[in-house]
Write a protein that holds these residues in place. Structure first.
Motif, mmCIF file in Angstrom:
data_model
loop_
_atom_site.group_PDB
_atom_site.id
_atom_site.type_symbol
_atom_site.label_atom_id
_atom_site.label_comp_id
_atom_site.label_asym_id
_atom_site.label_seq_id
_atom_site.Cartn_x
_atom_site.Cartn_y
_atom_site.Cartn_z
ATOM 1 N N SER A 92 0.803 -1.223 0.000
ATOM 2 C CA SER A 92 0.000 0.000 0.000
ATOM 3 C C SER A 92 0.838 1.276 0.000
ATOM 4 C CB SER A 92 -0.940 0.020 1.206
ATOM 5 O OG SER A 92 -0.196 -0.069 2.412
ATOM 6 N N ASP A 93 2.156 1.147 -0.116
ATOM 7 C CA ASP A 93 3.048 2.307 -0.143
ATOM 8 C C ASP A 93 3.561 2.548 -1.559
ATOM 9 O OD1 ASP A 93 2.888 2.767 2.610
ATOM 10 O OD2 ASP A 93 4.517 1.369 3.029
ATOM 11 N N LEU A 94 3.540 3.816 -1.977
ATOM 12 C CA LEU A 94 4.105 4.206 -3.262
ATOM 13 C C LEU A 94 5.292 5.112 -3.007
ATOM 14 C CD1 LEU A 94 3.840 4.112 -6.376
ATOM 15 C CD2 LEU A 94 2.506 6.216 -6.208
ATOM 16 N N LEU A 95 6.463 4.687 -3.495
ATOM 17 C CA LEU A 95 7.688 5.460 -3.339
ATOM 18 C C LEU A 95 8.125 5.993 -4.696
ATOM 19 C CD1 LEU A 95 7.691 3.002 -1.163
ATOM 20 C CD2 LEU A 95 10.006 3.760 -0.710
ATOM 21 N N SER A 96 8.908 7.064 -4.671
ATOM 22 C CA SER A 96 9.411 7.660 -5.902
ATOM 23 C C SER A 96 10.908 7.900 -5.774
ATOM 24 C CB SER A 96 8.695 8.979 -6.190
ATOM 25 O OG SER A 96 9.289 9.643 -7.293
ATOM 26 N N LYS B 235 8.726 8.507 0.061
ATOM 27 C CA LYS B 235 7.364 7.986 -0.019
ATOM 28 C C LYS B 235 6.452 9.108 -0.480
ATOM 29 C CE LYS B 235 6.029 5.163 3.184
ATOM 30 N NZ LYS B 235 5.521 4.591 4.465
ATOM 31 N N VAL B 236 5.641 8.844 -1.515
ATOM 32 C CA VAL B 236 4.777 9.892 -2.059
ATOM 33 C C VAL B 236 3.305 9.678 -1.742
ATOM 34 C CG1 VAL B 236 6.362 10.519 -3.909
ATOM 35 C CG2 VAL B 236 4.686 8.710 -4.300
ATOM 36 N N CYS B 237 2.924 8.433 -1.442
ATOM 37 C CA CYS B 237 1.511 8.193 -1.128
ATOM 38 C C CYS B 237 1.362 6.869 -0.388
ATOM 39 C CB CYS B 237 0.676 8.165 -2.406
ATOM 40 S SG CYS B 237 -1.110 8.287 -2.133
ATOM 41 N N LYS B 238 0.427 6.846 0.551
ATOM 42 C CA LYS B 238 0.066 5.610 1.251
ATOM 43 C C LYS B 238 -1.440 5.433 1.146
ATOM 44 C CE LYS B 238 0.431 3.027 5.563
ATOM 45 N NZ LYS B 238 1.032 1.859 4.883
ATOM 46 N N SER B 239 -1.839 4.217 0.838
ATOM 47 C CA SER B 239 -3.257 3.935 0.643
ATOM 48 C C SER B 239 -3.757 2.956 1.691
ATOM 49 C CB SER B 239 -3.465 3.350 -0.761
ATOM 50 O OG SER B 239 -4.739 2.780 -0.883
ATOM 51 N N ASN B 240 -5.056 2.958 1.884
ATOM 52 C CA ASN B 240 -5.680 1.966 2.759
ATOM 53 C C ASN B 240 -5.984 0.675 2.017
ATOM 54 O OD1 ASN B 240 -5.735 3.675 5.060
ATOM 55 N ND2 ASN B 240 -7.606 4.670 4.309
ATOM 56 N N HIS C 173 1.387 12.589 -11.831
ATOM 57 C CA HIS C 173 0.474 13.309 -10.949
ATOM 58 C C HIS C 173 -0.845 12.569 -10.718
ATOM 59 C CE1 HIS C 173 0.005 14.752 -15.103
ATOM 60 N NE2 HIS C 173 -1.284 14.722 -14.839
ATOM 61 N N ARG C 174 -0.900 11.274 -11.069
ATOM 62 C CA ARG C 174 -2.074 10.467 -10.772
ATOM 63 C C ARG C 174 -1.636 9.088 -10.293
ATOM 64 N NH1 ARG C 174 -4.155 14.641 -10.916
ATOM 65 N NH2 ARG C 174 -5.997 15.361 -12.088
ATOM 66 N N TYR C 175 -2.224 8.648 -9.165
ATOM 67 C CA TYR C 175 -1.950 7.328 -8.608
ATOM 68 C C TYR C 175 -3.269 6.580 -8.444
ATOM 69 C CZ TYR C 175 1.910 10.326 -6.973
ATOM 70 O OH TYR C 175 2.922 11.256 -6.893
ATOM 71 N N ILE C 176 -3.198 5.261 -8.469
ATOM 72 C CA ILE C 176 -4.399 4.458 -8.251
ATOM 73 C C ILE C 176 -4.103 3.336 -7.266
ATOM 74 C CG2 ILE C 176 -3.961 2.923 -10.229
ATOM 75 C CD1 ILE C 176 -7.063 2.862 -10.604
ATOM 76 N N ASP D 203 -4.288 12.422 -6.484
ATOM 77 C CA ASP D 203 -3.389 13.334 -7.189
ATOM 78 C C ASP D 203 -1.994 13.233 -6.585
ATOM 79 O OD1 ASP D 203 -3.401 14.794 -4.823
ATOM 80 O OD2 ASP D 203 -4.577 16.463 -5.629
ATOM 81 N N GLN D 204 -1.042 14.095 -7.031
ATOM 82 C CA GLN D 204 0.350 13.981 -6.598
ATOM 83 C C GLN D 204 0.558 14.324 -5.124
ATOM 84 O OE1 GLN D 204 -0.924 16.183 -8.673
ATOM 85 N NE2 GLN D 204 0.225 18.110 -8.756
ATOM 86 N N SER D 205 -0.426 14.971 -4.499
ATOM 87 C CA SER D 205 -0.340 15.258 -3.065
ATOM 88 C C SER D 205 -1.056 14.192 -2.242
ATOM 89 C CB SER D 205 -0.926 16.644 -2.768
ATOM 90 O OG SER D 205 -2.300 16.687 -3.119
ATOM 91 N N CYS D 206 -1.457 13.094 -2.910
ATOM 92 C CA CYS D 206 -2.159 11.973 -2.281
ATOM 93 C C CYS D 206 -3.561 12.358 -1.806
ATOM 94 C CB CYS D 206 -1.341 11.397 -1.110
ATOM 95 S SG CYS D 206 -1.676 9.640 -0.817
ATOM 96 N N LYS D 207 -4.151 13.334 -2.491
ATOM 97 C CA LYS D 207 -5.531 13.713 -2.221
ATOM 98 C C LYS D 207 -6.458 12.822 -3.042
ATOM 99 C CE LYS D 207 -8.820 17.522 -2.818
ATOM 100 N NZ LYS D 207 -8.984 18.907 -3.333
#
Length: 331
Positions: free
Chosen positions: A66-70, A80-85, A95-98, A115-119
């Motif tokens: 569930s972790d996205l690194l760049s 780390k740029v985004c963490k998901s549930n 600028h887009r993650y899924i 988006d790129q800010s994990c919103k």
């Protein structure tokens, strides 16, 4: 023809290669980042498990559960740029993650686009999840592969969805006008804007390489090469090779009027080669020496061509690197 220049051992994952770098992870889950020009090791990082890598422009995106690194290719800074549930997350663009999860009890999917800010921008929950990723669109499908939807992930709009009379059986292709989907009994093209079925073709392959410059699909299977007009679905070429080749349709790579492939000659000799897509004739074919006894189980993955070099990994986790030999006609 190509001349072998070197090899890299312990390439455990499928390598990601572009005109800047070669990236893969080893059998001990160590991320390796090489400069493609001189094969200098520029960066490495130890992970505790396997992961997925995706090169997008100047960034390497690494999906670990569930972790996205760049990793910035220029300054080699890992963050780390985004963490998901959800169970899994990947980058669609810079600028887009899924992210996605499958609920086994309910047999449903949870999908989220960030988006790129994990919103969080869009949540799609239900029977479908993403199947193929294109430049700015996603193809969604249900678990059975008989229902699809087409989504623009830039503005997060689902353009259309439809039921299928058969089951998806291969990798879909986005062309200038259509989404072309290999089914278990045919190849079907849908209009990208409306979802309307435009054409279908029986006796097709599960994988084709798409040439945008002339809107053609190129495919090889077994010992045959074929060309399909992506606008009409008409099969324009269906040609048999003189060599005794055994090629799987997904082991092809299109570059500069050549469709490169890997496979076997005479059932157990690992080879790669290329067919001239204009003439339909074999341009060259050459053997790759792999340690051990020749076997149909010991072979090659899909070749990748960047500039004047060809990269092909074997089933024993060695990446073979070849350089194109210059002839008088190339000068």
């Amino acid at each position: 023809m190509f001349k072998k220049v070197t090899k890299i051992d312990d390439v455990y994952s499928c390598p990601s290669i572009n005109d800047e770098c070669i990236v893969y992870y080893s059998s001990k889950h160590v991320l390796k980042f090489f400069d493609i020009r001189d094969l200098t090791l520029k960066f490495e990082h130890q992970f505790t498990r396997d992961f997925d890598c995706k090169l997008i422009n100047s960034h390497l995106y690494i999906s670990v559960d569930s972790d996205l690194l760049s990793l910035d290719v220029e300054n080699l800074k890992l963050e780390k740029v985004c963490k998901s549930n959800d169970q899994y997350i990947m980058a669609l663009s810079n600028h887009r993650y899924i992210s996605s999860s499958y609920r086994r009890k309910d047999k449903k999917y949870d999908n989220s686009i960030y988006d790129q800010s994990c919103k969080l921008l869009l949540a799609i929950n239900g029977e479908m999840s993403f199947r193929n990723v294109y430049q700015s669109h996603l193809l969604l499908s249900n678990r059975g592969g008989n229902k699809i939807a087409y989504l623009n992930f830039e503005n997060c709009n689902i353009l259309w969805q439809t039921d299928l009379n058969s089951i998806i059986n291969g990798e879909s292709i986005e062309t200038k006008k259509y989404i072309i989907i290999p089914m278990s009994d045919s190849l079907i093209a849908f209009d990208r804007q409306s979802g309307e079925k435009v054409w279908s073709n029986k006796n097709s392959l599960s994988h084709y390489s798409y040439a945008e410059q002339n809107d053609n699909l190129y495919g090889i299977t077994g010992n045959f090469f074929e060309v399909i007009d992506a606008n009409t679905g008409k099969k324009e070429v269906n040609q048999k090779f003189s060599e005794n080749l055994h090629i799987a349709s997904h082991l092809t790579f299109n570059s500069k009027d050549l469709l490169y492939f890997s496979g076997y000659r005479d059932t157990n000799i690992p080879v790669f080669g290329a067919v001239n897509v204009k003439s339909g004739k074999l341009e060259f074919i050459q053997e790759v020496k792999i340690e051990g006894e020749k076997s149909f189980r010991i072979g090659l993955e899909k070749p990748i061509v960047v500039d004047n070099k060809l990269y092909v990994k074997d089933s024993l986790n060695t990446l073979h690197i070849f350089k194109k030999e210059t002839t008088s006609t190339d000068v």
